[in-house]
Design an enzyme around this catalytic site. Structure first.
Site, PDB file in Angstrom:
ATOM      1  N   GLN A 161       0.832  -1.194   0.000  1.00  0.00           N
ATOM      2  CA  GLN A 161       0.000   0.000   0.000  1.00  0.00           C
ATOM      3  C   GLN A 161       0.874   1.254   0.000  1.00  0.00           C
ATOM      4  OE1 GLN A 161      -3.918   0.886   2.384  1.00  0.00           O
ATOM      5  NE2 GLN A 161      -2.178   1.481   3.633  1.00  0.00           N
ATOM      6  N   ASP A 247       5.075 -12.744  -6.409  1.00  0.00           N
ATOM      7  CA  ASP A 247       4.190 -12.053  -5.467  1.00  0.00           C
ATOM      8  C   ASP A 247       2.756 -12.528  -5.673  1.00  0.00           C
ATOM      9  OD1 ASP A 247       2.796 -10.276  -3.867  1.00  0.00           O
ATOM     10  OD2 ASP A 247       3.915  -8.506  -4.534  1.00  0.00           O
TER      11      ASP A 247
END
Length: 299
Positions: A161, A247
């Site tokens: 984020q 990821d």
């Protein structure tokens, strides 16, 4: 990657920044002796942001005379900001911000985790990330009130984020941000990411759409205003993006896409056999060199 970019994307964010500009910043920097050291002064920070929500953060600055470059440290989805003394020791006026919903900034807004990603997601005007993105912008404005900060040397850094906030802040403040380093950027390719992974936080979108299958188009249209891929072309400062090729939280495809969308000076680092850590062990030396080079910090 096909990401819907609303025709009024730029107008929406111009209006947002004009609206929040009417809210007095009221920055407060309170020196905290017990958290400071002989070489670093630490301050407990508060300022007002979108809809008057009071936002907190930690500011750490070298005791030696400035001016110092500012380094904005923006947090991950669940992580709480830590006091950035280590960055201050490198020569930065470092500000670790806790946007709305974080423990120290959740008095009036606390959707929880999970919860933040889908809070009012069908309406861009009230969607949680509208205020969240503004909180990062206002953090820069707050740190620029400090006399020891060099306003011409402002960098932004974060992962996940924090990578998203690095991108959005650089795009929303093109005349202020001098460079940004974004690791494993989240909030890029919202809808595609939800299809590519079943890991949280993107799984929140999948769960929401299982409960509200008729809202898929509304969600896609709304998140278009918040997608990092749509912000990327507005960035003017040099950017470093680094990703792990395995990821399963923020799919690497989205990292490639946001990097490709950038029109600024840019660099992409990829790490095999690395997941959401984005190759942290190897990447951080390059991140530090990138920031130091662009912000004028001796290494």
């Amino acid at each position: 990657m096909n990401v819907l970019r609303p025709d009024d994307f730029d107008d929406f964010w111009d209006a947002t920044l004009k609206q929040v500009a009417q809210v007095p910043l009221r920055p407060s920097f309170e020196y905290v002796e017990e958290r400071s050291t002989d070489d670093v002064a630490v301050y407990d920070v508060h300022y007002d942001s979108w809809e008057g929500v009071r936002i907190s953060g930690w500011y750490a600055v070298p005791r030696e005379a400035g001016p110092h470059p500012a380094l904005m440290l923006v947090p991950g989805y669940i992580s709480e900001p830590v006091i950035p003394r280590s960055w201050a020791r490198k020569g930065y006026a470092a500000f670790a911000v806790a946007p709305r919903g974080k423990l120290r900034s959740n008095q009036r807004f606390n959707p929880g985790y999970p919860g933040l990603l889908v809070h009012d997601i069908v309406d861009p005007n009230t969607y949680a990330y509208r205020g969240f993105y503004v909180d990062a912008v206002r953090a820069v404005e707050a740190v620029l009130t400090r006399p020891e900060v060099d306003a011409d040397r402002v960098g932004v850094h974060g992962s996940s984020q924090g990578g998203a906030l690095t991108i959005t802040t650089a795009a929303l403040m093109p005349d202020v941000v001098a460079c940004g380093a974004a690791g494993a950027p989240y909030l890029c390719g919202f809808m595609e990411s939800a299809r590519l992974t079943h890991s949280y936080p993107y799984e929140e979108i999948n769960e929401y759409l299982r409960d509200h299958p008729d809202h898929e188009q509304l969600v896609a249209e709304s998140v278009g205003y918040f997608d990092g891929i749509n912000f990327a072309p507005n960035i003017q400062a040099p950017m470093l993006v680094y990703i792990g090729l395995e990821d399963d939280v923020c799919p690497p495809e989205t990292g490639f896409a946001v990097h490709e969308a950038m029109k600024c000076e840019k660099e992409l680092l990829t790490y095999e056999r690395c997941g959401h850590d984005a190759g942290h062990h190897w990447a951080m030396e390059k991140v530090e060199a990138f920031l130091a080079g662009h912000l004028g910090v001796a290494r």
